[in-house]
Scaffold this motif. Structure first.
Motif, short mmCIF file in Angstrom:
data_model
loop_
_atom_site.label_atom_id
_atom_site.label_comp_id
_atom_site.label_asym_id
_atom_site.label_seq_id
_atom_site.Cartn_x
_atom_site.Cartn_y
_atom_site.Cartn_z
N HIS A 128 12.76 -30.97 17.57
CA HIS A 128 12.26 -29.87 18.41
C HIS A 128 13.14 -28.56 17.63
O HIS A 128 13.17 -27.27 18.18
CB HIS A 128 13.10 -29.74 19.93
N ASP A 129 13.62 -28.73 16.49
CA ASP A 129 14.13 -27.74 15.50
C ASP A 129 15.24 -26.87 16.45
O ASP A 129 15.15 -25.61 16.28
CB ASP A 129 13.10 -26.70 15.26
N LEU A 130 16.12 -27.63 16.89
CA LEU A 130 17.46 -26.84 17.76
C LEU A 130 18.33 -26.39 16.76
O LEU A 130 18.57 -27.04 15.75
CB LEU A 130 17.72 -27.67 18.83
N GLU A 131 19.06 -25.24 17.41
CA GLU A 131 20.13 -24.91 16.57
C GLU A 131 21.37 -25.48 16.81
O GLU A 131 22.19 -24.84 17.55
CB GLU A 131 20.30 -23.11 16.76
N ILE A 132 21.50 -26.74 16.44
CA ILE A 132 22.49 -27.64 16.86
C ILE A 132 23.78 -27.19 16.33
O ILE A 132 24.87 -26.94 17.11
CB ILE A 132 22.27 -29.10 16.38
N SER A 133 23.95 -26.78 15.12
CA SER A 133 25.16 -26.29 14.69
C SER A 133 25.97 -25.17 15.22
O SER A 133 27.03 -24.88 15.53
CB SER A 133 25.31 -26.04 12.98
N THR A 134 25.06 -24.16 15.34
CA THR A 134 25.17 -22.83 16.30
C THR A 134 25.74 -23.08 17.58
O THR A 134 26.65 -22.50 18.37
CB THR A 134 24.11 -21.89 16.16
N SER A 160 16.33 -17.73 19.95
CA SER A 160 15.39 -18.11 20.67
C SER A 160 15.50 -19.16 21.79
O SER A 160 16.16 -20.23 21.41
CB SER A 160 13.72 -18.15 20.02
N ARG A 161 15.28 -19.02 23.09
CA ARG A 161 15.22 -20.06 23.98
C ARG A 161 14.77 -21.20 23.75
O ARG A 161 15.41 -22.31 24.11
CB ARG A 161 14.70 -19.42 25.28
N GLU A 162 13.64 -21.25 22.84
CA GLU A 162 13.23 -22.62 22.72
C GLU A 162 14.07 -23.27 21.75
O GLU A 162 14.32 -24.55 21.65
CB GLU A 162 11.84 -22.29 21.68
N ARG A 163 14.80 -22.70 20.88
CA ARG A 163 15.55 -23.45 19.93
C ARG A 163 17.02 -23.59 20.48
O ARG A 163 17.84 -24.24 19.82
CB ARG A 163 16.12 -22.48 18.70
N LEU A 164 17.14 -23.38 21.85
CA LEU A 164 18.38 -24.01 22.92
C LEU A 164 17.87 -24.73 23.84
O LEU A 164 18.87 -25.30 24.68
CB LEU A 164 18.90 -22.67 23.10
N ASP A 165 16.69 -25.27 23.91
CA ASP A 165 16.29 -26.08 24.91
C ASP A 165 16.73 -27.53 24.83
O ASP A 165 15.96 -28.07 24.02
CB ASP A 165 14.83 -25.88 25.18
N THR A 166 17.45 -28.01 25.49
CA THR A 166 18.18 -29.49 25.40
C THR A 166 17.55 -30.37 26.17
O THR A 166 17.90 -31.55 26.48
CB THR A 166 19.71 -29.40 25.67
N THR A 192 27.06 -27.34 26.43
CA THR A 192 27.00 -26.26 26.01
C THR A 192 26.00 -25.37 26.87
O THR A 192 26.17 -24.27 27.50
CB THR A 192 26.46 -26.12 24.51
N HIS A 193 24.69 -26.12 27.36
CA HIS A 193 23.76 -25.85 27.92
C HIS A 193 24.34 -25.50 29.46
O HIS A 193 23.96 -24.33 30.05
CB HIS A 193 22.80 -26.78 28.14
N ARG A 194 25.03 -26.25 30.00
CA ARG A 194 25.72 -25.96 31.41
C ARG A 194 26.69 -24.87 31.53
O ARG A 194 26.78 -24.08 32.45
CB ARG A 194 26.59 -27.32 31.87
N LEU A 195 27.50 -24.84 30.13
CA LEU A 195 28.39 -23.68 30.17
C LEU A 195 27.94 -22.11 30.10
O LEU A 195 28.07 -21.33 30.69
CB LEU A 195 29.21 -23.79 28.92
N PHE A 196 26.81 -22.26 29.35
CA PHE A 196 26.00 -20.76 28.87
C PHE A 196 24.67 -20.53 29.51
O PHE A 196 24.36 -19.34 29.48
CB PHE A 196 26.12 -20.64 27.45
N ASP A 197 24.15 -21.48 30.17
CA ASP A 197 22.58 -21.13 30.36
C ASP A 197 22.39 -19.85 31.31
O ASP A 197 21.48 -19.04 31.02
CB ASP A 197 21.87 -22.38 30.87
N SER A 198 23.17 -19.76 32.25
CA SER A 198 23.24 -18.66 33.28
C SER A 198 23.21 -17.23 32.50
O SER A 198 22.95 -16.33 33.03
CB SER A 198 24.29 -18.85 34.27
N TYR A 199 24.08 -17.40 31.56
CA TYR A 199 24.53 -16.04 30.69
C TYR A 199 23.14 -15.74 29.71
O TYR A 199 23.16 -14.88 29.21
CB TYR A 199 25.48 -16.31 29.96
N LEU A 200 22.26 -16.50 29.61
CA LEU A 200 21.16 -16.57 28.48
C LEU A 200 19.88 -16.09 29.06
O LEU A 200 19.01 -16.10 28.46
CB LEU A 200 21.20 -17.74 27.72
N VAL A 201 19.88 -15.80 30.43
CA VAL A 201 18.63 -15.76 31.16
C VAL A 201 18.11 -14.23 30.83
O VAL A 201 18.78 -13.43 30.66
CB VAL A 201 18.86 -15.93 32.55
#
Length: 201
Positions: A128-134, A160-166, A192-201
């Motif tokens: 899914h080409d996620l930005e894992i390292s970042t 992009s949201r697509e590259r953060l979608d776990t 990471t998703h739980r910590l920051f998802d609400s800030y990335l909307v």
């Protein structure tokens, strides 16, 4: 890929100083690149050197190990008190003992799964080409180690949201199969998703 960037920087002939991540597994994996930089007269300033090392005595030992490597020019390290500064300054003037070196080796082996080398092997196989390292750097380093939540959030907002979608990670684990350190990447991505998802909307 830190190794590839390091080698490209050396071979370009454009730099007098390079600043790679030099935590324990990174130092081990980049022996040849560091040697080549030294051979060509290029300085090496290690950063994020203490990632994963919690015990002060082991931190001092690792500083000694780094600075006794003739290819390592210096290290950059945040210091939050004069007491810690004095400890580091004292360690800089001491030789690494055999016992300290053995302790570092044992700790590196037991702690390998907690130490990301930013090698990007995981990203190379992610379907899914996620930005894992970042994502991991934002949580592990910016947020947890240096306590800069704003930097972590702003870094993730540039992806992009697509590259953060776990959402597909739990059933995949391709990244973990490729990781040379056996890091539990999926668990850390979900955190990471739980910590920051609400800030990335």
């Amino acid at each position: 890929d830190v190794k590839a960037c390091m080698r490209a920087g050396i071979e370009s002939g454009n730099y007098q100083l390079l600043m790679p991540v030099l935590n324990q597994p990174a130092l081990e994996s980049m022996t040849e690149e560091i040697r080549l930089a030294h051979q060509k007269g290029i300085g090496v300033m290690g950063m994020k050197t203490m990632k994963g090392i919690k015990k002060p005595a082991l931190q001092m030992a690792y500083l000694k190990k780094l600075l006794q490597n003739p290819a390592v020019t210096t290290v950059t390290k945040g210091i939050n008190s004069f007491e810690v500064f004095d400890q580091y300054f004292k360690a800089m003037q001491e030789e690494l003992s055999f016992g300290e070196d053995i302790s570092l080796y044992k700790y590196a082996q037991s702690n390998r799964a907690n130490n990301c080398m930013m090698c990007s092997e995981c990203e190379g196989v992610c379907p899914h080409d996620l930005e894992i390292s970042t994502m991991l750097r934002s949580k592990d380093y910016y947020y947890e180690e240096i306590g800069d939540k704003e930097l972590a959030v702003n870094t993730l907002r540039n992806i992009s949201r697509e590259r953060l979608d776990t959402q597909f990670c739990r059933d995949c684990h391709e990244c973990e199969a490729a990781c040379p350190n056996g890091i539990h990447i999926v668990e850390r991505l979900e955190k990471t998703h739980r910590l920051f998802d609400s800030y990335l909307v």
